[in-house]
Design a protein around this motif. Sequence first.
Motif, PDB file in Angstrom:
ATOM      1  N   SER A  37       0.831  -1.252  -0.088  1.00 39.96           N
ATOM      2  CA  SER A  37       0.034  -0.015   0.136  1.00 39.96           C
ATOM      3  C   SER A  37       0.854   1.257  -0.051  1.00 39.96           C
ATOM      4  O   SER A  37       1.805   1.255   0.887  1.00 39.96           O
ATOM      5  N   PHE A  38       0.499   2.219  -0.830  1.00 44.26           N
ATOM      6  CA  PHE A  38       1.310   3.445  -0.734  1.00 44.26           C
ATOM      7  C   PHE A  38       0.350   4.578  -0.574  1.00 44.26           C
ATOM      8  O   PHE A  38      -0.829   4.549  -1.036  1.00 44.26           O
ATOM      9  N   GLU A  39       0.599   5.119   0.447  1.00 48.19           N
ATOM     10  CA  GLU A  39      -0.368   6.086   1.014  1.00 48.19           C
ATOM     11  C   GLU A  39       0.380   7.656   0.994  1.00 48.19           C
ATOM     12  O   GLU A  39       1.456   7.626   1.289  1.00 48.19           O
ATOM     13  N   LEU A  40      -0.210   8.698   0.568  1.00 46.82           N
ATOM     14  CA  LEU A  40       0.224   9.787   0.296  1.00 46.82           C
ATOM     15  C   LEU A  40      -0.648  11.047   0.912  1.00 46.82           C
ATOM     16  O   LEU A  40      -1.890  10.999   0.775  1.00 46.82           O
ATOM     17  N   PHE A  41      -0.343  11.732   1.713  1.00 44.56           N
ATOM     18  CA  PHE A  41      -1.153  12.991   2.416  1.00 44.56           C
ATOM     19  C   PHE A  41      -0.314  14.315   2.049  1.00 44.56           C
ATOM     20  O   PHE A  41       0.784  14.355   2.517  1.00 44.56           O
ATOM     21  N   VAL A  42      -1.090  15.144   1.409  1.00 48.86           N
ATOM     22  CA  VAL A  42      -0.596  16.653   1.219  1.00 48.86           C
ATOM     23  C   VAL A  42      -1.126  17.495   2.254  1.00 48.86           C
ATOM     24  O   VAL A  42      -2.449  17.441   2.226  1.00 48.86           O
ATOM     25  N   GLU A  43      -0.178  18.113   3.128  1.00 49.24           N
ATOM     26  CA  GLU A  43      -0.683  19.164   3.923  1.00 49.24           C
ATOM     27  C   GLU A  43      -0.987  20.413   3.305  1.00 49.24           C
ATOM     28  O   GLU A  43      -2.064  20.993   3.480  1.00 49.24           O
ATOM     29  N   TYR A  44       0.177  20.948   2.646  1.00 51.87           N
ATOM     30  CA  TYR A  44      -0.269  22.371   1.873  1.00 51.87           C
ATOM     31  C   TYR A  44       0.951  22.192   0.622  1.00 51.87           C
ATOM     32  O   TYR A  44       1.795  21.663   0.498  1.00 51.87           O
ATOM     33  N   VAL A  45       0.527  23.359  -0.091  1.00 49.37           N
ATOM     34  CA  VAL A  45       1.321  23.798  -1.248  1.00 49.37           C
ATOM     35  C   VAL A  45       1.581  25.283  -1.069  1.00 49.37           C
ATOM     36  O   VAL A  45       0.633  25.747  -0.902  1.00 49.37           O
ATOM     37  N   ARG A  46       2.760  25.734  -0.949  1.00 48.71           N
ATOM     38  CA  ARG A  46       3.006  27.334  -0.844  1.00 48.71           C
ATOM     39  C   ARG A  46       3.781  27.671  -1.916  1.00 48.71           C
ATOM     40  O   ARG A  46       4.636  27.241  -2.699  1.00 48.71           O
ATOM     41  N   PHE A  47       3.278  28.601  -2.578  1.00 46.44           N
ATOM     42  CA  PHE A  47       3.585  29.539  -3.834  1.00 46.44           C
ATOM     43  C   PHE A  47       4.323  30.751  -3.513  1.00 46.44           C
ATOM     44  O   PHE A  47       3.552  31.450  -2.778  1.00 46.44           O
ATOM     45  N   ASP A  48       5.521  31.055  -3.617  1.00 44.34           N
ATOM     46  CA  ASP A  48       6.037  32.158  -3.414  1.00 44.34           C
ATOM     47  C   ASP A  48       5.700  33.506  -4.353  1.00 44.34           C
ATOM     48  O   ASP A  48       5.764  34.602  -3.862  1.00 44.34           O
ATOM     49  N   ASP A  49       4.883  33.236  -5.517  1.00 45.26           N
ATOM     50  CA  ASP A  49       4.643  34.513  -6.221  1.00 45.26           C
ATOM     51  C   ASP A  49       3.341  35.084  -5.542  1.00 45.26           C
ATOM     52  O   ASP A  49       2.367  34.439  -5.355  1.00 45.26           O
ATOM     53  N   PRO A  50       3.405  36.238  -5.379  1.00 48.43           N
ATOM     54  CA  PRO A  50       2.286  37.165  -4.868  1.00 48.43           C
ATOM     55  C   PRO A  50       1.048  37.022  -5.624  1.00 48.43           C
ATOM     56  O   PRO A  50      -0.156  37.217  -5.283  1.00 48.43           O
ATOM     57  N   GLN A  51       1.155  36.907  -6.902  1.00 46.92           N
ATOM     58  CA  GLN A  51       0.001  36.771  -8.059  1.00 46.92           C
ATOM     59  C   GLN A  51      -0.834  35.257  -7.850  1.00 46.92           C
ATOM     60  O   GLN A  51      -1.729  35.177  -8.598  1.00 46.92           O
ATOM     61  N   ALA A  52      -0.332  34.440  -7.193  1.00 46.42           N
ATOM     62  CA  ALA A  52      -0.720  33.054  -6.993  1.00 46.42           C
ATOM     63  C   ALA A  52      -1.891  32.904  -6.260  1.00 46.42           C
ATOM     64  O   ALA A  52      -2.238  31.861  -5.785  1.00 46.42           O
ATOM     65  N   ASN A  53      -2.662  34.043  -5.809  1.00 47.00           N
ATOM     66  CA  ASN A  53      -3.868  33.689  -4.896  1.00 47.00           C
ATOM     67  C   ASN A  53      -5.046  33.435  -5.578  1.00 47.00           C
ATOM     68  O   ASN A  53      -5.944  33.207  -4.978  1.00 47.00           O
TER      69      ASN A  53
END
Length: 190
Positions: A10-26
């Motif tokens: 079994s392969f399990e993956l959990f994504v907590e967050y992704v952070r983008f440095d670009d101020p336009q990424a909102n």
Amino acid sequence: MADTHQTMCSFELFVEYVRFDDPQANNLKPAVSVRLLDFPTLLICPPENRNDGLSKPEPSIQTRGNGHVYYFNKGKSCLFKINLDSFHTHLSRTPLYTMALDVRDDIPKLMGSSLISLARLASSIKLAVDQHGIWPPAAYGENCVCRLLNLMGENIGTVSLACKMVSLGASLIPHISESKVDELHSKPKH
């Protein structure tokens, strides 16, 4: 001896967050896609922000400094049967390919990617099987915060995730038919 035996994994993956440095990424609609060896790609999207009136909705995006953090707090898993020696060899040479996508449009846009080594997890499982045999389960996992690089190799942010690899042991194989594994694999996990 372990290299001649099949095991259920079994392969399990959990994504907590992704952070983008670009101020336009909102105004992105992010998703994380992962590719393990030659298995089908897993796509993980953050939960939709719903206000059902019963609970306070959690923000799925926060501004941090000049960038934006998208919280997923979601994961997926897959089940597969593999030869343990082959499993160890492949994961020692091939990283987990992780991609951050913008899925606002019909055709997703690659924002950045990261290569994550699973060699330590594979070696830990192989060592446990060598010590205790193929029959009992063995599980190992790790958390990591990895840099996301764009196609030009520039750092655009980070992804925080946890991976867990489980050898369920050979004793489970006779109890699950190939069609049942395919059926379990094709069901969406939420």
